[in-house]
Design a protein around this motif. Sequence first.
Motif, PDB file in Angstrom:
ATOM      1  N   PRO A 158       0.809  -1.228   0.000  1.00  0.00           N
ATOM      2  CA  PRO A 158       0.000   0.000   0.000  1.00  0.00           C
ATOM      3  C   PRO A 158       0.839   1.275   0.000  1.00  0.00           C
ATOM      4  N   TRP A 159       2.106   1.176   0.461  1.00  0.00           N
ATOM      5  CA  TRP A 159       2.972   2.358   0.455  1.00  0.00           C
ATOM      6  C   TRP A 159       3.254   2.834  -0.965  1.00  0.00           C
ATOM      7  N   ALA A 160       3.070   1.968  -1.945  1.00  0.00           N
ATOM      8  CA  ALA A 160       3.336   2.337  -3.332  1.00  0.00           C
ATOM      9  C   ALA A 160       2.375   3.400  -3.843  1.00  0.00           C
ATOM     10  N   ILE A 161       1.291   3.626  -3.103  1.00  0.00           N
ATOM     11  CA  ILE A 161       0.314   4.640  -3.501  1.00  0.00           C
ATOM     12  C   ILE A 161       0.813   6.051  -3.163  1.00  0.00           C
ATOM     13  N   ILE A 162       1.812   6.168  -2.271  1.00  0.00           N
ATOM     14  CA  ILE A 162       2.256   7.487  -1.802  1.00  0.00           C
ATOM     15  C   ILE A 162       2.631   8.434  -2.946  1.00  0.00           C
ATOM     16  N   PRO A 163       3.507   8.034  -3.890  1.00  0.00           N
ATOM     17  CA  PRO A 163       3.835   8.970  -4.968  1.00  0.00           C
ATOM     18  C   PRO A 163       2.653   9.299  -5.867  1.00  0.00           C
ATOM     19  N   LEU A 164       1.683   8.383  -5.966  1.00  0.00           N
ATOM     20  CA  LEU A 164       0.491   8.676  -6.755  1.00  0.00           C
ATOM     21  C   LEU A 164      -0.356   9.738  -6.063  1.00  0.00           C
ATOM     22  N   VAL A 165      -0.480   9.634  -4.733  1.00  0.00           N
ATOM     23  CA  VAL A 165      -1.181  10.663  -3.958  1.00  0.00           C
ATOM     24  C   VAL A 165      -0.469  12.004  -4.113  1.00  0.00           C
ATOM     25  N   SER A 166       0.854  11.974  -4.058  1.00  0.00           N
ATOM     26  CA  SER A 166       1.645  13.188  -4.241  1.00  0.00           C
ATOM     27  C   SER A 166       1.398  13.800  -5.613  1.00  0.00           C
ATOM     28  N   ALA A 167       1.338  12.965  -6.642  1.00  0.00           N
ATOM     29  CA  ALA A 167       1.096  13.456  -8.006  1.00  0.00           C
ATOM     30  C   ALA A 167      -0.284  14.078  -8.135  1.00  0.00           C
ATOM     31  N   VAL A 168      -1.295  13.457  -7.507  1.00  0.00           N
ATOM     32  CA  VAL A 168      -2.654  14.019  -7.540  1.00  0.00           C
ATOM     33  C   VAL A 168      -2.674  15.390  -6.863  1.00  0.00           C
ATOM     34  N   MET A 169      -2.026  15.489  -5.712  1.00  0.00           N
ATOM     35  CA  MET A 169      -1.983  16.759  -4.988  1.00  0.00           C
ATOM     36  C   MET A 169      -1.274  17.838  -5.803  1.00  0.00           C
TER      37      MET A 169
END
Length: 295
Positions: A158-169
Motif C-alpha cells: 500500500p505504500w506504493a500509492i504514496i507517490p500517486l497521492v503526491s502526483a494528484v496533490m
Amino acid sequence: MSLAELRVQSNNVPLGIALMIATTVVFALQDGISRHLASEYNVMMVVMIRYWFFAAFVIAIGVRAAGGVRAAARTTQPGLQITRAVLLAAEICVAVLGFTILGLVESHAVFACYPLLIAALSGPILGERVGWRRWAAIAVGFIGILIILEPGMGVFDPWAIIPLVSAVMFAIYGLLNRYAARRDSTATSFFWTGTVGAVVMTAVGIWFWEPMARADWLWMLTLCITGVSGHWLLIRCYEAAEASAVQPFAYFQLVFASALGMAVFGETLETNVVIGAAIIVAAGLFTLWRERVQG
C-alpha cells in the motif's frame, strides 16, 4: 517595436531548454538530499526548515519588486492563495515521505504522471475541454502506473500509492495555479506560496523538532540553497521561453533523480519500472503536444 516582435525576441527556446534541464538537475539533487535528511529526522521538521528559507527568498524578491511586499501580497482571492499554498506544503511532505519509503526511482516514475492528471482534472476544475485523444493518452499513462505498481503481483504494497497521492496533490496545485493566474500575477502567487507554506509548516513542524548533527546542518543548508536556486532557475526558464516549448524537458528530473537513487542510495531499476515510466512519459509528452497544438 511591436508587441509581437518583443515576444519573439523574448522567446529564446535554446536558453529556456538549458535552464529547464539545469532546473531538473537542481531539483533532483534537492530530492536526494531530502531523502537523506528525512531518513534521519522527521519529515515535518525537514520541510519546515526548507520553507523558512523559501519564505525568506520570496520576501526578498517582494522587497526588491515595484511596490514592495505590500504589492506582492495584494490579492482579491486570499482563500484560493492560502489553499494552494497549504496544498503544496502538504504535497512536499507526502513526496519526501515517499522518497524515504520507496526511494527516488519508483517515486519519480509514478510522480511523472502528474501532467496526465492535470489534463484529466482540467475539465471538472477549470471547465476546459479535454478531447478524446488526450483522454486516450491519460488512459495509456495509467496503464504505465499499473505496470510500475504491479497490483496483481503477490501482496500489493500500500505504500506504493504514496507517490500517486503526491502526483494528484501536485496536479490539483497546478490547476489552482492556473485558476489563480486569472486574477493574480505569478509574483503574487509565488509570495503566498512561500509565506503561507512557512507559517503552516512551522505550526506543524515545530512539534517534531529534534537535534541535528553538524554535518546534517550542512546538508540542510545545501537543501535550502538548491530549493531557492531551483525556483530561481525555473522563473528564469519561463521568462526566457514559452512554457509549451520547455515543459517536455522537465521529464529529465526523472532521469537525474533515478540516476542519483541508484548511484548514491543503491536503488535498483526494475524492468517494470522502466517500461511503466517510458509509457507514462510518452503519454505525458503527447498530452503536452496536444495542448500546444490546441493552444
